[in-house]
Every structure is written in structure tokens, then in C-alpha cells.
Design a protein around this motif. Structure first.
Motif, mmCIF file in Angstrom:
data_model
loop_
_atom_site.group_PDB
_atom_site.id
_atom_site.type_symbol
_atom_site.label_atom_id
_atom_site.label_comp_id
_atom_site.label_asym_id
_atom_site.label_seq_id
_atom_site.Cartn_x
_atom_site.Cartn_y
_atom_site.Cartn_z
ATOM 1 N N PHE A 127 -48.885 118.535 -43.493
ATOM 2 C CA PHE A 127 -49.669 118.023 -42.371
ATOM 3 C C PHE A 127 -50.395 119.129 -41.610
ATOM 4 O O PHE A 127 -50.987 118.875 -40.566
ATOM 5 C CB PHE A 127 -48.764 117.217 -41.430
ATOM 6 N N GLU A 128 -50.341 120.352 -42.166
ATOM 7 C CA GLU A 128 -51.165 121.421 -41.617
ATOM 8 C C GLU A 128 -52.643 121.120 -41.856
ATOM 9 O O GLU A 128 -53.506 121.559 -41.108
ATOM 10 C CB GLU A 128 -50.793 122.764 -42.265
ATOM 11 N N GLU A 129 -52.893 120.337 -42.891
ATOM 12 C CA GLU A 129 -54.266 119.937 -43.198
ATOM 13 C C GLU A 129 -54.716 118.887 -42.188
ATOM 14 O O GLU A 129 -54.064 117.851 -42.009
ATOM 15 C CB GLU A 129 -54.331 119.363 -44.623
ATOM 16 N N THR A 130 -55.815 119.138 -41.502
ATOM 17 C CA THR A 130 -56.289 118.274 -40.421
ATOM 18 C C THR A 130 -56.496 116.839 -40.884
ATOM 19 O O THR A 130 -56.087 115.888 -40.196
ATOM 20 C CB THR A 130 -57.603 118.816 -39.832
ATOM 21 N N ASN A 131 -57.114 116.648 -42.034
ATOM 22 C CA ASN A 131 -57.389 115.293 -42.531
ATOM 23 C C ASN A 131 -56.103 114.541 -42.832
ATOM 24 O O ASN A 131 -56.011 113.340 -42.598
ATOM 25 C CB ASN A 131 -58.268 115.354 -43.783
ATOM 26 N N LYS A 132 -55.126 115.251 -43.349
ATOM 27 C CA LYS A 132 -53.829 114.626 -43.663
ATOM 28 C C LYS A 132 -53.149 114.162 -42.373
ATOM 29 O O LYS A 132 -52.609 113.057 -42.308
ATOM 30 C CB LYS A 132 -52.939 115.643 -44.382
ATOM 31 N N LEU A 133 -53.184 115.004 -41.353
ATOM 32 C CA LEU A 133 -52.581 114.649 -40.075
ATOM 33 C C LEU A 133 -53.309 113.469 -39.444
ATOM 34 O O LEU A 133 -52.682 112.522 -38.976
ATOM 35 C CB LEU A 133 -52.601 115.850 -39.131
ATOM 36 N N SER A 156 -55.037 111.163 -40.870
ATOM 37 C CA SER A 156 -54.754 109.956 -41.650
ATOM 38 C C SER A 156 -53.394 109.375 -41.273
ATOM 39 O O SER A 156 -53.238 108.161 -41.133
ATOM 40 C CB SER A 156 -54.796 110.291 -43.144
ATOM 41 N N TYR A 157 -52.409 110.261 -41.087
ATOM 42 C CA TYR A 157 -51.071 109.793 -40.714
ATOM 43 C C TYR A 157 -51.083 109.152 -39.327
ATOM 44 O O TYR A 157 -50.440 108.124 -39.092
ATOM 45 C CB TYR A 157 -50.080 110.961 -40.736
ATOM 46 N N LEU A 158 -51.812 109.742 -38.402
ATOM 47 C CA LEU A 158 -51.852 109.235 -37.027
ATOM 48 C C LEU A 158 -52.541 107.883 -36.919
ATOM 49 O O LEU A 158 -52.305 107.136 -35.967
ATOM 50 C CB LEU A 158 -52.567 110.244 -36.116
ATOM 51 N N THR A 159 -53.392 107.563 -37.888
ATOM 52 C CA THR A 159 -54.178 106.332 -37.797
ATOM 53 C C THR A 159 -53.956 105.401 -38.993
ATOM 54 O O THR A 159 -54.666 104.410 -39.138
ATOM 55 C CB THR A 159 -55.675 106.661 -37.718
ATOM 56 N N HIS A 160 -52.981 105.701 -39.840
ATOM 57 C CA HIS A 160 -52.808 104.914 -41.066
ATOM 58 C C HIS A 160 -52.336 103.494 -40.767
ATOM 59 O O HIS A 160 -52.095 103.119 -39.621
ATOM 60 C CB HIS A 160 -51.860 105.618 -42.040
ATOM 61 N N LYS A 161 -52.221 102.709 -41.819
ATOM 62 C CA LYS A 161 -51.988 101.267 -41.672
ATOM 63 C C LYS A 161 -50.675 100.914 -40.983
ATOM 64 O O LYS A 161 -50.520 99.803 -40.479
ATOM 65 C CB LYS A 161 -52.051 100.581 -43.033
ATOM 66 N N CYS A 162 -49.724 101.850 -40.965
ATOM 67 C CA CYS A 162 -48.443 101.566 -40.301
ATOM 68 C C CYS A 162 -48.439 101.968 -38.832
ATOM 69 O O CYS A 162 -47.443 101.751 -38.137
ATOM 70 C CB CYS A 162 -47.310 102.272 -41.031
ATOM 71 N N ALA A 163 -49.529 102.565 -38.357
ATOM 72 C CA ALA A 163 -49.589 103.013 -36.956
ATOM 73 C C ALA A 163 -49.954 101.837 -36.065
ATOM 74 O O ALA A 163 -51.040 101.758 -35.497
ATOM 75 C CB ALA A 163 -50.610 104.142 -36.820
ATOM 76 N N ARG A 164 -49.012 100.912 -35.935
ATOM 77 C CA ARG A 164 -49.275 99.655 -35.227
ATOM 78 C C ARG A 164 -48.104 99.274 -34.336
ATOM 79 O O ARG A 164 -46.948 99.504 -34.689
ATOM 80 C CB ARG A 164 -49.518 98.516 -36.232
ATOM 81 N N HIS A 165 -48.426 98.670 -33.200
ATOM 82 C CA HIS A 165 -47.374 98.067 -32.388
ATOM 83 C C HIS A 165 -46.749 96.917 -33.171
ATOM 84 O O HIS A 165 -47.423 96.270 -33.988
ATOM 85 C CB HIS A 165 -47.940 97.536 -31.069
ATOM 86 N N HIS A 166 -45.471 96.655 -32.919
ATOM 87 C CA HIS A 166 -44.797 95.582 -33.643
ATOM 88 C C HIS A 166 -45.438 94.231 -33.360
ATOM 89 O O HIS A 166 -45.653 93.419 -34.266
ATOM 90 C CB HIS A 166 -43.310 95.541 -33.259
ATOM 91 N N MET A 167 -45.739 93.960 -32.091
ATOM 92 C CA MET A 167 -46.257 92.639 -31.719
ATOM 93 C C MET A 167 -47.738 92.507 -32.068
ATOM 94 O O MET A 167 -48.500 93.476 -32.046
ATOM 95 C CB MET A 167 -46.056 92.381 -30.227
ATOM 96 N N LYS A 168 -48.124 91.298 -32.414
ATOM 97 C CA LYS A 168 -49.532 90.969 -32.565
ATOM 98 C C LYS A 168 -50.111 90.754 -31.173
ATOM 99 O O LYS A 168 -49.376 90.621 -30.203
ATOM 100 C CB LYS A 168 -49.699 89.701 -33.398
ATOM 101 N N TRP A 169 -51.438 90.680 -31.099
ATOM 102 C CA TRP A 169 -52.033 90.363 -29.805
ATOM 103 C C TRP A 169 -51.844 88.885 -29.486
ATOM 104 O O TRP A 169 -51.511 88.518 -28.365
ATOM 105 C CB TRP A 169 -53.519 90.730 -29.768
ATOM 106 N N SER A 170 -52.044 88.024 -30.485
ATOM 107 C CA SER A 170 -51.905 86.583 -30.265
ATOM 108 C C SER A 170 -51.371 85.917 -31.517
ATOM 109 O O SER A 170 -51.349 86.512 -32.605
ATOM 110 C CB SER A 170 -53.257 85.962 -29.884
#
Length: 319
Positions: free
Chosen positions: A216-222, A224-238
């Protein structure tokens, strides 16, 4: 150290503490093994409440360092002004014969003798038909809004908890990881307060193995991890939405729907690197066992994740 904050940086041995045999089923269930104990009436440590229930919460077997997430989340919550149950380094020499067992020693967040607790899942079940308490697929913010909209400070509560979860990357604020604490007053009324932000172990990059942190020293890798598909709150909005929003999409929608909370979120984002590093640095070296210790490499990674999310969140909210 950040002004006014004080922590215990040495493992607290619980082998003389009384085990709580009534614990099972009281606390929300989860993926990690945990037992409850009562602290001594006269604790040796001033950071421990006397005669109080504590959780001894272990890590998943594959990630023996995971218990640090609870301790880090507590200290980080103190820095940014979000209430998180106090969590210390717990140690038992008898939990498993011949082995030193480390875990998060977490202070119970309400007085079980005088107070009661209603988990969010109970509210969801009462207001959503066929709500599955085990999976929580229908856990959503619009229903919470309808239930609590007439309660003072509900928005402030969610603004600060959602900011915390975004910053630490907590994907597990499910329907049983929030709720209301009730206490009967002298006037025979029930005084209700929101629970602190408890159960923060599924966060802070716990699932990243030590040997993989360097990637994760690579900027793009970091990024991607910060914004990847699992970076979500558990609850839906509605209920109408099929999927959860990302941390940042959710927070932007929250800020647009409730602009009066933007100053609250700004307040909880007004911290700097030195403040966080000061309260976390003493944890490195606090445990010498190589299986459990918090390395400087992992702490640096955790800090990188927190401040990476802070940057993205500030950009999203245009702060």
C-alpha cells in the motif's frame, strides 16, 4: 499527549476477576469470541471501574492483532470527540493453559443493574415487515429517521457516529451495533440516551496481513483500498435501494439532506496527525509477544488509512 486525555498502556491481567456466568446472550452476538468479567471492587488500575462488567474480546484466529482495533478506535474517538466505550489491553494467563491470551478489555457501556438497553435491531423488527435480524439486509437510515425524527439530538448522534465509522473504515455498524439506553428517573420517567459507538473491530485494515502492508506504499493501491466496493456503511440509505452507498456517497447525501449537521461533522474532523499519533504511539511495544504485538509498520498503516479517509471525506463534503 492530547490535552486532558489519559490512557493505560500496560496489559491488564484479568485472571483474578470474576467471570460473568450470566453474560451469554446479553451482549450482541458477533464473529469474535468474547467473555464477560466483573472487575474487582478495588481495582489496582485507576482506569478500571470498580465492580463493573467488562468484555474480554478476542481477535479472529487468522488476525491475532485484530483486538487492537477496539483499543485504537477508543483512543481515536477520544481525540475527535465521539464517545466510544473505553478499551484497554487485556491479558489472561489462564484463558488457555500455558498461553498468554491478549484481547480487548472493553468497559460495558451501561449500568446493567440500573439501566436497560434496546438494540437497534428491535426497532427495525418493529417497523419493517419480515426484517431478518441475522442478516440485516433491510437495515436502512430512512427507517431510523422515521422512528427517531421527533427525538432531540438523533441527527447529532448519527452525524458523529457515521463520521467515526467513515474514518476508521467500519463496515459493521449493523442494526445490533447501536441502540438506546434507558434509565428510570426519580420522577418515574424513562430517560433515554443513545449508546456509544461500540463494536469497532471490523475496521482499520484489520484484514491486511503484516507482509502485505508494504503493497500500500503505492498511491493507487492505497486509493483503491480506501474507495473499493467494500468501503461502505452497513446500512442502506432507504429500503428502496438494492445496495449500500459508499462511505463518501452516504455522507454526502447525509450532508445534503441535513445541512444543519455539517458543522457537527466539521467539528469531528478538526484533528491533526500529531494528536492521533500521540495517543496511539504508546501501544507499539506494549505487547512483546510477536503474535499479538502492534508493530510500528501496522500503526503507520492505520494512520495512513485514517488520514486518507479524512482527506476524501473533506473533499466530498467540500470542507
Amino acid at each position: 499527549m492530547s490535552e486532558g486525555l489519559s490512557f493505560h498502556d500496560i496489559p491488564i491481567v484479568i485472571d483474578s476477576w470474576q467471570k460473568d456466568e450470566t453474560y451469554e446472550g446479553v451482549y450482541p452476538s458477533g464473529a469474535r469470541v468474547k467473555d464477560a468479567y466483573f472487575s474487582p471492587e478495588e481495582p489496582e488500575n485507576r482506569h478500571v471501574k470498580p465492580d463493573w462488567r467488562y468484555l474480554f474480546k478476542l481477535s479472529r484466529d487468522r488476525f491475532p492483532w485484530q483486538f487492537w482495533c477496539e483499543i485504537i478506535a477508543y483512543r481515536f474517538g477520544c481525540v475527535i470527540g465521539v464517545e466510544v466505550p473505553p478499551a484497554h489491553i487485556g491479558l489472561s494467563k489462564t484463558y488457555e493453559v500455558g498461553v498468554d491470551t491478549y484481547a480487548a478489555l472493553i468497559e460495558w457501556f451501561y449500568d446493567y443493574k440500573d439501566e436497560g438497553y434496546v438494540a437497534g435491531g428491535q426497532f427495525m423488527e418493529a417497523h419493517i415487515k419480515d426484517f431478518n435480524r441475522l442478516k440485516g439486509e433491510k437495515h436502512n437510515f430512512e427507517t431510523i429517521r422515521k422512528i427517531f425524527n421527533n427525538r432531540e439530538s438523533w441527527l447529532k448522534y448519527w452525524a458523529k457516529v457515521l463520521v467515526l465509522d467513515t474514518l476508521i473504515g467500519n463496515i459493521d455498524r449493523h442494526q445490533d451495533n447501536w441502540g438506546l439506553i434507558g434509565r428510570r428517573t426519580q420522577e418515574a420517567r424513562i430517560d433515554l440516551n443513545y449508546s456509544p459507538a461500540f463494536d469497532n473491530g471490523t475496521a482499520l485494515g484489520y484484514e491486511i496481513l503484516e507482509q502485505n502492508i508494504d503493497r500500500f506504499e503505492e498511491t493507487n493501491k492505497l486509493q483503491s483500498y480506501l474507495t473499493h466496493k467494500c468501503a461502505r456503511h452497513h446500512m442502506k440509505w432507504s429500503l428502496d435501494e438494492e445496495k449500500q452507498l459508499s462511505f463518501y456517497e452516504f455522507m454526502k447525501k447525509f450532508a445534503v439532506e441535513f445541512p444543519e449537521t455539517k458543522h457537527i461533522m466539521t467539528q469531528h474532523l478538526s484533528f491533526d496527525y500529531q494528536q492521533v499519533e500521540e495517543v496511539l504511539a504508546p501501544l507499539v511495544g506494549a505487547v512483546s509477544d510477536p503474535e499479538y504485538r502492534l508493530t510500528q509498520k501496522r500503526l503507520d498503516f492505520v494512520l495512513k488509512l485514517i488520514f486518507g479517509r479524512k482527506r476524501i471525506l473533506e473533499e466530498t463534503l467540500e470542507l
